[in-house]
Enzyme design. Structure first.
Site, PDB file in Angstrom:
ATOM      1  N   VAL A 125       0.053   4.995  -2.074  1.00  0.00           N
ATOM      2  CA  VAL A 125       0.447   4.970  -0.655  1.00  0.00           C
ATOM      3  C   VAL A 125      -0.556   5.810   0.133  1.00  0.00           C
ATOM      4  O   VAL A 125      -0.799   6.966  -0.211  1.00  0.00           O
ATOM      5  CB  VAL A 125       1.873   5.547  -0.458  1.00  0.00           C
ATOM      6  CG1 VAL A 125       2.268   5.498   1.021  1.00  0.00           C
ATOM      7  CG2 VAL A 125       2.894   4.789  -1.299  1.00  0.00           C
ATOM      8  N   GLY A 179     -13.425  -9.067   5.178  1.00  0.00           N
ATOM      9  CA  GLY A 179     -12.935  -8.706   3.837  1.00  0.00           C
ATOM     10  C   GLY A 179     -11.724  -7.793   3.866  1.00  0.00           C
ATOM     11  O   GLY A 179     -11.314  -7.268   2.843  1.00  0.00           O
ATOM     12  N   ASP A 193       3.093  -5.689   1.618  1.00  0.00           N
ATOM     13  CA  ASP A 193       2.332  -4.521   1.123  1.00  0.00           C
ATOM     14  C   ASP A 193       2.945  -3.234   1.683  1.00  0.00           C
ATOM     15  O   ASP A 193       3.130  -2.250   0.951  1.00  0.00           O
ATOM     16  CB  ASP A 193       0.862  -4.664   1.558  1.00  0.00           C
ATOM     17  CG  ASP A 193       0.069  -3.405   1.254  1.00  0.00           C
ATOM     18  OD1 ASP A 193      -0.261  -3.177   0.082  1.00  0.00           O
ATOM     19  OD2 ASP A 193      -0.206  -2.634   2.205  1.00  0.00           O
ATOM     20  N   LYS A 197       4.951  -0.054  -0.366  1.00  0.00           N
ATOM     21  CA  LYS A 197       4.680   1.382  -0.189  1.00  0.00           C
ATOM     22  C   LYS A 197       5.952   2.121   0.247  1.00  0.00           C
ATOM     23  O   LYS A 197       6.208   3.240  -0.208  1.00  0.00           O
ATOM     24  CB  LYS A 197       3.555   1.562   0.835  1.00  0.00           C
ATOM     25  CG  LYS A 197       2.217   1.021   0.321  1.00  0.00           C
ATOM     26  CD  LYS A 197       1.195   0.908   1.438  1.00  0.00           C
ATOM     27  CE  LYS A 197      -0.131   0.388   0.927  1.00  0.00           C
ATOM     28  NZ  LYS A 197      -1.053   0.003   2.001  1.00  0.00           N
TER      29      LYS A 197
END
Ligand SMILES: NC(=O)c1ccc[n+]([C@@H]2O[C@H](COP(=O)([O-])OP(=O)(O)OC[C@H]3O[C@@H](n4cnc5c(N)ncnc54)[C@H](OP(=O)(O)O)[C@@H]3O)[C@@H](O)[C@H]2O)c1
Length: 320
Positions: A125, A179, A193, A197
């Protein structure tokens, strides 16, 4: 001088810099009486050009794991790393990982090793910005009440670009070209995502068994240019916010876009920086902010974890 053999899973953005940083900090290990020996680095394609110290043994054969004193996992995914790490953890050896998806989704299996102090995961995290360390040590003395955080760089970038006038699809395409966002980008823009976390953090702040499935998740895909402009006209900004707070006798964990005042700490952290506001009854309001992604910053937390293990500190133990 004690020799410690280290096996590394993955040599991509993070794994390469872990190897480079271990080399760069050689003298620190030497001062602690330890010589680090990299016994192998697991990859998919041995022919890829890599920026790793000369002589590094890069291989597709995980056999080297059997002889390692410690494993550093930087390959990503859920099932494959779990399958590789489990026999290793079962034998009582430590694992250092940056893999929040694995931690969030397979806590049912991993929790006992975390409780035993064998799992080190500061990097999972906010990368090299320390939050798990304080939560698993000094902050335990304070009564946690609430946290709010911005934990995903791709969403930060897209929402910042939308404030510059780009529409969502255009900003997402820009993030992919640079990217920052994967294809497909669902893990980031869908909020998953961030939810991974938040689940990891909730196990320190709220409940050591906190399940990933309990996080309510909404992403940023439906945010429009009008939403952004309406917020700005009201002196506010839209961020993808992870939030954990009391809800009756339990806890409410959500990930969702929120309008926040422009002077809110989550808006002031810096264009591409993660931020976390932690509230505790005794410690008051604390603000953590810093880089939340990138090879070397993530490696700094993982090599810090390796140093902790060498010194004899346990891994990150959740509430229990
Ligand atoms: N990137 C960041 O800023 C960041 C920050 C915090 C945490 N993390 C976490 O760190 C982990 C690694 O991220 P990354 O960005 O470094 O990923 P990455 O650049 O895609 O690198 C992944 C590495 O793992 C290897 N790999 C993947 N699957 C494999 C398999 N089945 N067998 C063998 N090798 C395999 C790849 O091999 P090849 O090179 O041969 O393809 C590559 O070297 C993830 O869990 C991520 O969530 C990343």
């Amino acid at each position: 001088m004690r020799t410690v053999t280290v096996g590394v899973l993955g040599s991509g953005t993070v794994g390469q810099d872990v190897l480079n940083l271990i080399k760069r900090r050689e003298s620190v290990f030497t001062d602690l009486g330890v010589k680090i020996e990299i016994s192998g680095v697991l990859v998919r394609d041995v022919n890829k050009v890599r920026d790793v110290p000369p002589g590094t043994r890069v291989t597709t054969d995980p056999g080297f794991l059997q002889e390692c004193g410690v494993v550093i996992e930087a390959m990503g995914g859920v099932d494959r790393p779990l399958e590789m790490l489990l026999p290793y953890l079962r034998s009582g050896r430590p694992v250092i990982t940056a893999n929040k998806a694995l931690l969030a989704e397979r806590w049912d299996v991993l929790r006992e090793y975390a409780l035993a102090g064998s799992l080190y995961y500061e990097a999972s995290v906010m990368a090299g910005t320390p939050v798990i360390g304080p939560m698993s040590t000094v902050l335990r003395a304070s009564t946690f009440t609430r946290l709010q955080a911005v934990l995903n760089g791709t969403c930060l970038y897209i929402l910042n670009q939308m404030e510059e006038g780009r529409d969502y699809a255009d900003a997402l395409a820009g993030a992919q070209a640079l990217g920052y966002a994967e294809t497909p980008p669902t893990l980031d823009v869908g909020g998953f995502d961030t939810a991974h976390k938040l689940a990891v953090l909730a196990r320190f702040c709220a409940d050591g068994n906190f399940p990933y499935s309990a996080v309510q998740v909404e992403g940023i895909e439906d945010i429009t240019q009008k939403d952004i402009q309406d917020a700005r006209a009201a002196g506010e900004r839209i961020k993808l916010v992870a939030e954990l707070e009391r809800d009756g006798t339990g806890w409410r964990a959500t990930v969702a876009p929120q309008r926040l005042p422009e002077n809110h700490p989550l808006c002031n952290a810096g264009a591409s920086r993660n931020a976390l506001v932690y509230e505790g009854e005794e410690c008051g309001t604390l603000i953590f902010a810093g880089g939340g992604a990138g090879g070397m910053i993530t490696a700094s937390a993982m090599v810090g974890d390796l140093l902790d293990w060498v010194i004899g500190f346990p891994g990150h133990v959740p509430l229990h």
